[in-house]
Design a protein around this motif. Structure first.
Motif, PDB file in Angstrom:
ATOM      1  N   MET A 335       0.828  -1.201   0.000  1.00 41.77           N
ATOM      2  CA  MET A 335       0.000   0.000   0.000  1.00 41.77           C
ATOM      3  C   MET A 335       0.868   1.259   0.000  1.00 41.77           C
ATOM      4  O   MET A 335       0.616   2.205  -0.761  1.00 41.77           O
ATOM      5  CB  MET A 335      -0.918   0.022   1.225  1.00 41.77           C
ATOM      6  CG  MET A 335      -1.695   1.323   1.393  1.00 41.77           C
ATOM      7  SD  MET A 335      -2.536   1.415   2.979  1.00 41.77           S
ATOM      8  CE  MET A 335      -3.858   0.261   2.686  1.00 41.77           C
ATOM      9  N   LEU A 336       1.901   1.260   0.831  1.00 39.53           N
ATOM     10  CA  LEU A 336       2.766   2.431   0.918  1.00 39.53           C
ATOM     11  C   LEU A 336       3.478   2.698  -0.396  1.00 39.53           C
ATOM     12  O   LEU A 336       3.644   3.858  -0.806  1.00 39.53           O
ATOM     13  CB  LEU A 336       3.790   2.248   2.041  1.00 39.53           C
ATOM     14  CG  LEU A 336       3.222   2.240   3.461  1.00 39.53           C
ATOM     15  CD1 LEU A 336       4.326   1.976   4.477  1.00 39.53           C
ATOM     16  CD2 LEU A 336       2.529   3.565   3.775  1.00 39.53           C
ATOM     17  N   ASN A 337       3.911   1.642  -1.084  1.00 41.50           N
ATOM     18  CA  ASN A 337       4.535   1.830  -2.393  1.00 41.50           C
ATOM     19  C   ASN A 337       3.594   2.542  -3.355  1.00 41.50           C
ATOM     20  O   ASN A 337       3.972   3.476  -4.057  1.00 41.50           O
ATOM     21  CB  ASN A 337       4.940   0.472  -2.977  1.00 41.50           C
ATOM     22  CG  ASN A 337       6.451   0.273  -2.962  1.00 41.50           C
ATOM     23  OD1 ASN A 337       7.192   1.099  -2.464  1.00 41.50           O
ATOM     24  ND2 ASN A 337       6.888  -0.840  -3.515  1.00 41.50           N
ATOM     25  N   ILE A 338       2.348   2.083  -3.385  1.00 42.80           N
ATOM     26  CA  ILE A 338       1.362   2.659  -4.305  1.00 42.80           C
ATOM     27  C   ILE A 338       1.032   4.094  -3.929  1.00 42.80           C
ATOM     28  O   ILE A 338       1.014   4.989  -4.792  1.00 42.80           O
ATOM     29  CB  ILE A 338       0.083   1.800  -4.336  1.00 42.80           C
ATOM     30  CG1 ILE A 338       0.378   0.409  -4.903  1.00 42.80           C
ATOM     31  CG2 ILE A 338      -1.015   2.493  -5.145  1.00 42.80           C
ATOM     32  CD1 ILE A 338       0.851   0.395  -6.333  1.00 42.80           C
ATOM     33  N   THR A 339       0.758   4.349  -2.663  1.00 37.35           N
ATOM     34  CA  THR A 339       0.365   5.708  -2.264  1.00 37.35           C
ATOM     35  C   THR A 339       1.526   6.684  -2.425  1.00 37.35           C
ATOM     36  O   THR A 339       1.316   7.860  -2.742  1.00 37.35           O
ATOM     37  CB  THR A 339      -0.161   5.736  -0.820  1.00 37.35           C
ATOM     38  OG1 THR A 339       0.791   5.115   0.061  1.00 37.35           O
ATOM     39  CG2 THR A 339      -1.486   4.988  -0.710  1.00 37.35           C
ATOM     40  N   ARG A 340       2.748   6.215  -2.236  1.00 33.81           N
ATOM     41  CA  ARG A 340       3.899   7.102  -2.454  1.00 33.81           C
ATOM     42  C   ARG A 340       4.070   7.425  -3.930  1.00 33.81           C
ATOM     43  O   ARG A 340       4.431   8.546  -4.297  1.00 33.81           O
ATOM     44  CB  ARG A 340       5.169   6.466  -1.876  1.00 33.81           C
ATOM     45  CG  ARG A 340       5.201   6.517  -0.357  1.00 33.81           C
ATOM     46  CD  ARG A 340       6.336   5.699   0.244  1.00 33.81           C
ATOM     47  NE  ARG A 340       6.347   5.839   1.704  1.00 33.81           N
ATOM     48  CZ  ARG A 340       7.132   5.141   2.521  1.00 33.81           C
ATOM     49  NH1 ARG A 340       7.981   4.238   2.021  1.00 33.81           N
ATOM     50  NH2 ARG A 340       7.079   5.339   3.825  1.00 33.81           N
ATOM     51  N   ILE A 341       3.782   6.458  -4.788  1.00 35.01           N
ATOM     52  CA  ILE A 341       3.825   6.734  -6.231  1.00 35.01           C
ATOM     53  C   ILE A 341       2.733   7.731  -6.605  1.00 35.01           C
ATOM     54  O   ILE A 341       2.961   8.640  -7.420  1.00 35.01           O
ATOM     55  CB  ILE A 341       3.689   5.425  -7.036  1.00 35.01           C
ATOM     56  CG1 ILE A 341       4.962   4.584  -6.859  1.00 35.01           C
ATOM     57  CG2 ILE A 341       3.443   5.716  -8.519  1.00 35.01           C
ATOM     58  CD1 ILE A 341       4.884   3.197  -7.461  1.00 35.01           C
ATOM     59  N   HIS A 342       1.560   7.601  -6.008  1.00 31.93           N
ATOM     60  CA  HIS A 342       0.498   8.585  -6.240  1.00 31.93           C
ATOM     61  C   HIS A 342       0.945   9.971  -5.785  1.00 31.93           C
ATOM     62  O   HIS A 342       0.581  10.988  -6.393  1.00 31.93           O
ATOM     63  CB  HIS A 342      -0.773   8.175  -5.500  1.00 31.93           C
ATOM     64  CG  HIS A 342      -1.638   7.213  -6.257  1.00 31.93           C
ATOM     65  ND1 HIS A 342      -2.782   7.597  -6.923  1.00 31.93           N
ATOM     66  CD2 HIS A 342      -1.527   5.882  -6.449  1.00 31.93           C
ATOM     67  CE1 HIS A 342      -3.338   6.538  -7.493  1.00 31.93           C
ATOM     68  NE2 HIS A 342      -2.595   5.474  -7.221  1.00 31.93           N
ATOM     69  N   ASN A 343       1.708  10.016  -4.707  1.00 33.48           N
ATOM     70  CA  ASN A 343       2.234  11.284  -4.224  1.00 33.48           C
ATOM     71  C   ASN A 343       3.142  11.917  -5.277  1.00 33.48           C
ATOM     72  O   ASN A 343       3.100  13.129  -5.525  1.00 33.48           O
ATOM     73  CB  ASN A 343       3.015  11.061  -2.928  1.00 33.48           C
ATOM     74  CG  ASN A 343       3.096  12.297  -2.059  1.00 33.48           C
ATOM     75  OD1 ASN A 343       2.264  12.522  -1.189  1.00 33.48           O
ATOM     76  ND2 ASN A 343       4.118  13.114  -2.280  1.00 33.48           N
TER      77      ASN A 343
END
Length: 628
Positions: A335-343
């Motif tokens: 989840m953190l990988n994905i949300t950081r990419i969204h960032n």
């Protein structure tokens, strides 16, 4: 005094004897002014507003990247859809974005009769954004995998175009994507199949968004020590959650993933990260009633005001354990990988939006007798911002390209290691870039940039969250060090060899030879720093963490040294790779060269100055606290 008394009329000194004549002159001046202002009402406005057209068609860097990398058949389909989407953004979605800003969520705790309802009212435009997100497949695209390993990149491109027109809805989409990724990584167990289908649906009537409830009263990224929520197992195998969630973004979402500590028969919980487990819960039941959740208040934030962020009490919220017990932190890593990419997507989109508006304004605004575009210093300032966004964009594309390979089992072990390193590096650096570009771009509009009704301050406020959400710069810098330690040096070997390959490709382009030479010197400095750090204490590496992460960012894509207005920046391996294409333009070459005019490896420079020793740490404390 008599008739020699002095009076002041409109700044003119006169005697009483001249008073009548002056009054008549003043009256005439006022009448002339009124006539002038009346004429002005029918003339052109004081200033033409900056505007953008179809965001996809105006973004030549994006189009060039897609032409270079996508297979022809995929490119043909994607191009048609993105052109259509760009028109929809311009004509339909952008007006909704402003409505979301003007009508932020409102919290109603009680109804007219004193019954507690805890209802969060969102505007029609916000709810329409949710429907549009489903219709455009902004989450579905990545999971349907219509274009195999290119599906994730295509989704990222659509999100990039959508972000600046989304009215803040990009944030719920980030968490929704993250939740879908977690469920997929768990093998989509039967109990979560329904949730996964809703999260990845293209049907507006079925589409769900998800929250992620991690932050508690102590706040911050230290979830291992800050999580107090307790999970009590029920006879039917579900759990009831009890605790206080201090910062829950997208509180109007349909579901959430959250961390909690499972209590044993005696009510005791394991502390630290080993005691955390991951749970799935619905926010409301089928009748629309909250799932034993109480809303304490909505957060009064600096930016992202379009989205409801709340403080929540869990009073026995019914939830399902979805990770192995005590493996919650490991389960949310996807989840953190994905949300950081969204960032990163949000950061790059924000920069592109501000520069596009600044560029258009320069063609319309006249100052000192000529258009802003004809003032060399003004154009130099915008050009430096443009180089920033070009580097950031290519880094974003590199990450989502690698993610697409990983998600389709096509990534090598080296590519997976590189992805693990580049995600926190890109997140921390583009977050800082976005804030700096927003500040500079606001200034390019002069006083109008400071006016709320222009819509420009909103972009600045919303950009400031990008260096905070999902880990501050320092937190992510330490995460970079952990990725190095965990791989026992393998990730740095992959990083350096990848950069070397890109430089070899660029070395065949004569115009890039100065940049290639500077890049090689920077790599040498980085290698020397890494060798010297092998025998140093942990304190030294911690103090070097931020500068080290900045160096990696500059060496992989190119970055500014002290600020976006400084000439040139960093290495630009990706920029040079892009400039070495057979059909590259002179602008591509120029952007790559400009990356290379400043210090490329600041961590080596600061190490040579003794900035990371124990003495430096003591000096830091003395400077901060002085004699207080």
């Amino acid at each position: 005094w008599g008739r020699h008394q002095m009076l002041s009329i409109k700044g003119i000194n006169t005697t009483v004897g001249q008073e009548q004549q002056a009054s008549m002159k003043e009256k005439q001046v006022l009448e002339d002014l009124e006539m002038h202002l009346a004429r002005r009402d029918t003339e052109a406005l004081f200033q033409e507003r900056p505007e953008t057209g179809n965001q996809y068609l105006e973004d030549t860097l994006l189009q060039d990247y897609l032409k270079t990398h996508l297979p022809p058949k995929v490119l043909e389909e994607v191009h048609q859809d993105l052109e259509r989407f760009g028109n929809r953004l311009l004509t339909k979605i952008q007006p909704l974005s402003w409505e979301c800003e003007l009508n932020p969520p409102v919290f109603q705790q009680y109804d007219a009769w004193g019954r507690r309802v805890d209802h969060i009212h969102t505007c029609l435009a916000w709810r329409r954004m949710k429907e549009i997100s489903a219709e455009e497949g902004l989450i579905a695209e990545a999971y349907e995998k219509r274009y195999s390993n290119w599906s994730r990149l295509y989704q990222a491109v659509k999100l990039y175009l959508f972000s600046s027109s989304s009215g803040g809805f990009s944030c719920p989409l980030a968490m929704t994507d993250g939740a879908a990724k977690v469920i997929e990584s768990l093998g989509i167990p039967g109990s979560l199949k329904n949730a996964f289908d809703h999260l990845t649906s293209r049907d507006p009537a079925k589409f769900w968004t998800s929250g992620q409830w991690m932050t508690e009263r102590r706040g911050g990224s230290d979830v291992a020590n800050g999580t107090e929520t307790v999970a009590r197992k029920q006879p039917d195998g579900t759990y009831h959650l009890y605790g206080f969630k201090w910062f829950t973004s997208a509180a109007d979402s349909d579901m959430a993933l959250t961390l909690a500590r499972i209590a044993d028969a005696e009510g005791q919980c394991t502390q630290g990260s080993r005691g955390l487990s991951l749970f799935f819960l619905r926010v409301r039941d089928e009748e629309g009633k909250l799932n034993n959740i109480q809303v304490q208040r909505l957060k009064d934030k600096l930016g992202t005001r379009q989205m409801a962020t709340a403080e929540l009490w869990l009073r026995g919220a019914r939830a399902e354990l979805i990770s192995a017990e005590g493996r919650g932190v490991a389960a949310i890593s996807n989840m953190l990988n994905i949300t950081r990419i969204h960032n990163v997507i949000g950061a790059v989109a924000s920069m592109r939006r501000m520069i596009s508006l600044s560029r258009d304004y320069a063609r319309k605004r006249v100052a000192f007798g000529k258009l802003l575009k004809d003032h060399p210093l003004h154009m130099q300032t915008i050009a430096r911002m443009e180089v920033q966004v070009r580097g950031a964009f290519l880094l974003l594309m590199e990450i989502v390209r690698l993610l697409g390979l990983a998600e389709t089992n096509l990534a090598s072990e080296q590519e997976q290691l590189l992805l693990r390193l580049l995600v926190p590096v890109a997140k921390l650096y583009t977050g800082k870039q976005a804030s700096a570009v927003a500040v500079e771009a606001i200034e390019s509009f002069g006083g109008q940039g400071y006016m709320e009704d222009t819509g420009l301050p909103v972009i600045l406020r919303d950009a400031l969250v990008l260096s905070i959400w999902e880990g501050t710069t320092n937190i992510l810098s330490l995460d970079v060090l952990r990725s190095l330690a965990k791989s026992q040096g393998q990730v740095m070997a992959v990083f350096l060899s990848t950069v070397q390959k890109k430089l070899e490709l660029a070395s065949g382009t004569e115009e890039l030879s100065p940049a290639v030479q500077q890049a090689q010197e920077a790599i040498g400095s980085l290698r020397q720093f890494m060798a010297a750090m092998g025998s140093e204490q942990a304190l030294t590496m911690e103090l070097a963490a931020r500068d080290f992460s900045y160096s990696l960012a500059r060496i992989y894509t190119g970055r500014a040294t002290t600020g976006i207005t400084e000439p040139g920046n960093g290495l630009g391996a990706l920029l040079m790779e892009h400039a070495a294409r057979p059909d590259a333009s002179s602008t591509d070459v120029c952007a790559a060269l400009r990356w290379c005019n400043q210090e490329l490896c600041p961590v080596a420079v600061e190490s040579g100055r003794g900035s990371y020793g124990r003495g430096a740490a003591l000096q830091d404390s003395a400077l901060v606290f002085g004699n207080s």
